[in-house]
Design an enzyme around this catalytic site. Structure first.
Site, short mmCIF file in Angstrom:
data_model
loop_
_atom_site.label_atom_id
_atom_site.label_comp_id
_atom_site.label_asym_id
_atom_site.label_seq_id
_atom_site.Cartn_x
_atom_site.Cartn_y
_atom_site.Cartn_z
N HIS A 240 -10.68 -2.54 11.34
CA HIS A 240 -9.57 -3.35 10.84
C HIS A 240 -9.32 -4.50 11.83
O HIS A 240 -8.32 -4.51 12.54
CB HIS A 240 -8.34 -2.45 10.71
CG HIS A 240 -7.19 -3.06 9.98
ND1 HIS A 240 -5.89 -2.61 10.12
CD2 HIS A 240 -7.13 -4.08 9.09
CE1 HIS A 240 -5.09 -3.33 9.36
NE2 HIS A 240 -5.81 -4.23 8.72
N TYR B 133 -1.45 -3.58 -6.77
CA TYR B 133 -1.30 -4.22 -5.46
C TYR B 133 -2.65 -4.30 -4.72
O TYR B 133 -3.42 -3.33 -4.70
CB TYR B 133 -0.27 -3.47 -4.60
CG TYR B 133 -0.22 -4.03 -3.20
CD1 TYR B 133 0.38 -5.27 -2.97
CD2 TYR B 133 -0.85 -3.39 -2.14
CE1 TYR B 133 0.38 -5.83 -1.70
CE2 TYR B 133 -0.86 -3.93 -0.87
CZ TYR B 133 -0.25 -5.16 -0.65
OH TYR B 133 -0.27 -5.71 0.60
N CYS C 249 0.74 -7.62 11.66
CA CYS C 249 0.99 -7.76 13.10
C CYS C 249 0.22 -8.92 13.73
O CYS C 249 0.01 -8.95 14.94
CB CYS C 249 0.66 -6.45 13.81
SG CYS C 249 1.81 -5.14 13.38
N PHE D 286 1.80 -17.29 18.32
CA PHE D 286 1.04 -18.22 17.47
C PHE D 286 0.04 -19.03 18.30
O PHE D 286 -0.75 -18.44 19.03
CB PHE D 286 2.02 -19.08 16.66
CG PHE D 286 2.94 -18.23 15.81
CD1 PHE D 286 2.46 -17.61 14.66
CD2 PHE D 286 4.27 -18.00 16.17
CE1 PHE D 286 3.28 -16.79 13.88
CE2 PHE D 286 5.10 -17.18 15.40
CZ PHE D 286 4.60 -16.59 14.26
N ARG E 46 0.84 -1.20 0.00
CA ARG E 46 0.00 0.00 0.00
C ARG E 46 0.88 1.25 0.00
O ARG E 46 1.99 1.24 0.49
CB ARG E 46 -0.93 0.01 1.22
CG ARG E 46 -2.10 -0.96 1.09
CD ARG E 46 -3.05 -0.88 2.27
NE ARG E 46 -2.43 -1.37 3.49
CZ ARG E 46 -1.91 -0.61 4.43
NH1 ARG E 46 -1.96 0.70 4.35
NH2 ARG E 46 -1.35 -1.16 5.50
N LYS F 15 -9.73 -2.47 1.41
CA LYS F 15 -9.39 -1.31 2.25
C LYS F 15 -10.20 -0.08 1.85
O LYS F 15 -10.65 0.68 2.71
CB LYS F 15 -7.90 -1.01 2.14
CG LYS F 15 -7.01 -2.19 2.52
CD LYS F 15 -7.25 -2.61 3.93
CE LYS F 15 -6.28 -3.71 4.36
NZ LYS F 15 -6.50 -4.11 5.74
N ASN G 199 6.51 -8.57 1.95
CA ASN G 199 5.06 -8.41 1.90
C ASN G 199 4.44 -9.32 0.83
O ASN G 199 3.39 -9.02 0.28
CB ASN G 199 4.68 -6.94 1.63
CG ASN G 199 3.20 -6.67 1.87
OD1 ASN G 199 2.59 -7.22 2.79
ND2 ASN G 199 2.60 -5.84 1.03
N ARG H 9 2.23 -12.17 -0.66
CA ARG H 9 0.87 -12.47 -0.19
C ARG H 9 0.30 -13.69 -0.88
O ARG H 9 0.72 -14.07 -1.98
CB ARG H 9 -0.04 -11.28 -0.48
CG ARG H 9 0.35 -9.99 0.24
CD ARG H 9 -0.40 -9.85 1.54
NE ARG H 9 0.07 -8.74 2.37
CZ ARG H 9 -0.54 -8.36 3.48
NH1 ARG H 9 -1.63 -8.96 3.89
NH2 ARG H 9 -0.06 -7.37 4.21
P1 GDP Z 1 -1.78 -9.60 9.63
O1 GDP Z 1 -1.20 -8.88 8.44
O2 GDP Z 1 -2.15 -8.67 10.74
O3 GDP Z 1 -2.87 -10.52 9.24
O4 GDP Z 1 -0.58 -10.47 10.23
P2 GDP Z 1 -0.19 -12.01 9.98
O5 GDP Z 1 -1.01 -12.92 10.83
O6 GDP Z 1 -0.17 -12.29 8.52
O7 GDP Z 1 1.28 -12.01 10.55
C1 GDP Z 1 2.26 -11.12 10.05
C2 GDP Z 1 3.63 -11.60 10.43
O8 GDP Z 1 3.72 -11.65 11.85
C3 GDP Z 1 3.92 -12.99 9.92
O9 GDP Z 1 5.24 -13.06 9.50
C4 GDP Z 1 3.69 -13.87 11.12
O10 GDP Z 1 4.46 -15.04 11.09
C5 GDP Z 1 4.07 -12.96 12.29
N1 GDP Z 1 3.30 -13.29 13.50
C6 GDP Z 1 1.96 -13.50 13.59
N2 GDP Z 1 1.60 -13.85 14.85
C7 GDP Z 1 2.73 -13.85 15.59
C8 GDP Z 1 3.01 -14.12 16.98
O11 GDP Z 1 2.13 -14.44 17.78
N3 GDP Z 1 4.32 -14.00 17.36
C9 GDP Z 1 5.31 -13.64 16.49
N4 GDP Z 1 6.54 -13.55 16.96
N5 GDP Z 1 5.08 -13.39 15.18
C10 GDP Z 1 3.81 -13.48 14.73
P1 PGA Z 2 -3.15 -7.30 6.64
O1 PGA Z 2 -3.95 -6.83 5.32
O2 PGA Z 2 -3.74 -6.42 7.70
O3 PGA Z 2 -3.50 -8.72 6.72
O4 PGA Z 2 -1.68 -7.04 6.48
C1 PGA Z 2 -3.48 -6.04 4.33
C2 PGA Z 2 -3.17 -4.62 4.77
O5 PGA Z 2 -3.59 -4.20 5.86
O6 PGA Z 2 -2.55 -3.92 3.97
MN MN Z 3 -5.27 -5.28 6.87
MN MN Z 4 -3.76 -10.69 7.37
#
Ligand code: GDP
Ligand code: PGA
Ligand code: MN
Ligand code: MN
Length: 590
Positions: free
Chosen positions: A237, A208, A261, A501, A80, A217, A375, A377
């Site tokens: 979100h 993207y 995150c 996790f 983004r 979004k 990033n 996906r």
């Molecule tokens: P989203 O973008 O908020 O959906 O985040 P994701 O679930 O795709 O996680 C983003 C990154 O953070 C990935 O590389 C995950 O492996 C890592 N991650 C997710 N949960 C955890 C956790 O509980 N602990 C740690 N250390 N890393 C995490």
């Molecule tokens: P994410 O979604 O929150 O799973 O990273 C895409 C974004 O927020 O850009």
């Molecule tokens: Mn998002």
């Molecule tokens: Mn996600």
């Protein structure tokens, strides 16, 4: 207009406003053909064949990954672009200091000039979609016009796209208008414009996901947050996850973490072995966006407006997220991952194989940086998730028991705390911060304030947004309890203190325990902290000192953080709610 052939010829709509808009866009952008998407399997297969033929999609190993594809984006188009994303309200104040603003007239002139003739030689796709279960009163529809068949294919996975959505749009007569063109993919000619007062979006110059799949979004957060404020609901979100305890009761939790995150991981968490044996189950309703509305019973009821996941690949493994890994073995579109020698997708953290090609298709050389883009996906239908909730298609949604805020904080923030009440919880959300990630272009790892994980996504002034949140606290409301978590605290050597996790279920158990009155807490300046032993610690965290550094807080760091949070909130004056002003006066100077 008549010069533009319409294919298939019988397609179109009986909704005049939609037909007129498509004609108007075609007159401006001059496509060679117009295709009205019906969302059928045959249409999807034809799109995939076409994308394979022109090299946009590369088929992956059919033995290990049937129906899976790799897309390599332009290397300058991988995330983004917050600095090129605008909210165009008549009054600049309404967009707030949290958004880039442009006057609607000026934005329209700029975009019209870019869109002029931009679809020559291309097909214009009309993509009707529904955000939310097709028969849900909480769902909302839109139409995206795009010249990218890759976007169409992704929209088919991510939304309820095609004929049923068009029928609902024709019945309702209103829809969000999204116009998208790849343009030249030139970062200097790239803009993502939102016109909340016109319920429209214009996006140019990027393919993207977050910039180009306009249902996600742009519609479901920026435009929907505006509509939600006008209509008395919330567009957030947040992931939505159901936690079923051994007694068979399921509590639904909505959690807001900034991009990359941990939302997708928490939404499809696999319980630790002892929890599985005891009978705990986790159900995935959504992994990125949550629309919530007070029900007649006073509770907040939530739907996931999406129908698919656009997940971060790096870090996804059989250990970290086995559900996600199982889900993406078939019928998945991968973007910017690396490849093994036998055509399987690969990324950092997957396993210890060495890839053959990096995300740009170059022979892998560690000197060039990570093999997969950080990033990178996957796009996949939500139904493929092994933990897909049977309630995910419920038109009424699911009742929310707890709201969780969280971010990536190497210091300061303990594993979990509970807000004292709704107003305090809103303040906790409004003052949250997180280290930046690769999900948006720019520096990674810098702590920034990201209220409710909505900094990039709230379509209006944050001061008004906080007031809107506070307005849900009315007599008779049975609001969720609010919590804050941090999976990312580090020790002095830079290692994560908490295993994260699946082990995060231990924290969710405490949260559900707080909701049902079964878990103990003690007061602190932060809010309510778990008393020692009220969270079952994993075997890897048995030392008293380790527990304390995960669960506890350091008063000096906390005070400094609150002082900084207060300065950040002050930027939303004079629209900051009075409750917040009172809370700010109580913050210690630092
Ligand atoms: P989203 O973008 O908020 O959906 O985040 P994701 O679930 O795709 O996680 C983003 C990154 O953070 C990935 O590389 C995950 O492996 C890592 N991650 C997710 N949960 C955890 C956790 O509980 N602990 C740690 N250390 N890393 C995490
Ligand atoms: P994410 O979604 O929150 O799973 O990273 C895409 C974004 O927020 O850009
Ligand atoms: Mn998002
Ligand atoms: Mn996600």
């Amino acid at each position: 207009m008549n010069a533009v052939p319409c294919s298939p010829p019988e397609a179109g709509t009986r909704l005049q406003a939609l037909a007129d808009w498509v004609a108007e866009v075609a007159a401006l952008t001059r496509p060679d053909a117009i295709h009205w998407c019906d969302g059928s399997d045959a249409e999807y297969d034809a799109l995939l064949s076409q994308l394979q033929a022109d090299g946009t999609l590369i088929p992956l190993n059919p033995d290990t990954h049937p129906g899976c594809w790799l897309h390599r984006s332009d290397p300058d188009d991988v995330a983004r672009v917050e600095h090129l994303t605008f909210v165009c309200t008549r009054d600049a104040e309404d967009a707030g200091p949290n958004n880039h603003w442009m006057a609607p007239d000026a934005a329209h002139r700029k975009m019209d000039a870019l869109f002029e003739g931009c679809m020559r030689g291309r097909t214009l796709y009309v993509v009707p979609y529904c955000m939310g279960p097709i028969d849900s009163p909480l769902a909302r529809c839109g139409v995206e016009i795009t010249d990218s068949p890759y976007v169409v294919a992704n929209m088919r996975l991510m939304t309820r796209m095609g004929a049923p959505a068009l029928r609902r749009i024709e019945r309702e007569g209103s829809f969000v208008r999204g116009l998208h063109s790849l343009g030249e993919l030139d970062p200097d000619r790239r803009f993502i414009m939102h016109f909340p007062e016109e319920l429209s979006i214009q996006s140019y110059g990027s393919g993207y996901g977050g910039n180009a799949l306009l249902g996600k979004k742009c519609h479901a957060l920026r435009i929907a947050s505006w509509q939600a404020r006008e209509e008395g609901w919330l567009a957030e979100h947040m992931l939505i996850v159901g936690i079923e305890n051994p007694q068979g009761e399921t509590h639904y939790i909505a959690a807001a973490f900034p991009s990359a995150c941990g939302k997708t991981n928490l939404a499809m968490l696999v319980p630790p072995a002892t929890y599985l044996e005891a009978g705990w189950k986790v159900w995935t309703v959504g992994d990125d966006i949550c629309w919530m509305r007070p029900g007649t019973d006073g509770r907040l009821w939530a739907i996931n407006p999406e129908a698919g996941y656009f997940g971060v690949a790096p870090g996804t493994s059989a250990k970290s997220n086995p559900n996600a890994l199982a889900m993406i073995q078939r019928d998945t579109i991968y973007t910017n991952v690396a490849l093994t020698g036998d055509g399987q997708p690969w990324w950092e953290g997957l396993d210890d194989r060495v890839p053959a090609f990096d995300w740009q298709g170059r022979p892998y050389d560690p000197a060039n940086g990570p093999a997969a883009h950080p990033n990178a996906r996957f796009t996949v239908s939500a139904r493929q998730c092994p933990s897909w909730s049977p309630r995910a298609e419920d038109p009424q949604g699911v009742p929310i028991s707890a709201i969780v805020f969280g971010g990536r904080r190497a210091t300061t923030m303990p594993l979990v705390f509970e807000a004292r009440d709704w107003a305090h919880g809103v303040l906790v959300g409004a003052t949250m911060a997180s280290e930046t990630t690769a999900a948006a272009t720019g520096q990674v790892g810098v702590v920034r304030r990201d209220p409710m994980a909505m900094k990039p996504f709230c379509g209006y002034h944050f001061g008004d947004y906080f007031a809107h949140w506070l307005s849900f606290d009315v007599p008779g409301a049975k609001l969720p309890k609010i919590f804050h978590v941090n999976w990312f605290r580090k020790d002095a050597d830079g290692h994560f203190l908490w295993p994260g996790f699946g082990e995060n279920l231990r924290v969710l158990e405490w949260i559900v325990g707080r909701v049902t009155g079964h878990a103990a807490a003690e007061t602190s300046p932060l809010g309510l902290l778990p008393v020692i032993d009220s969270i079952q610690m994993p075997a890897s965290v048995q030392l008293e000192t380790e527990r304390a550094s995960i669960l506890g807080y350091e008063p000096e760091l906390w005070d400094a953080d609150r002082a900084e949070a207060g300065r950040s909130l002050a930027t939303y004056r004079p629209r900051l709610p009075q409750d917040f002003e009172t809370a700010l006066r109580a913050v210690p100077e630092s």
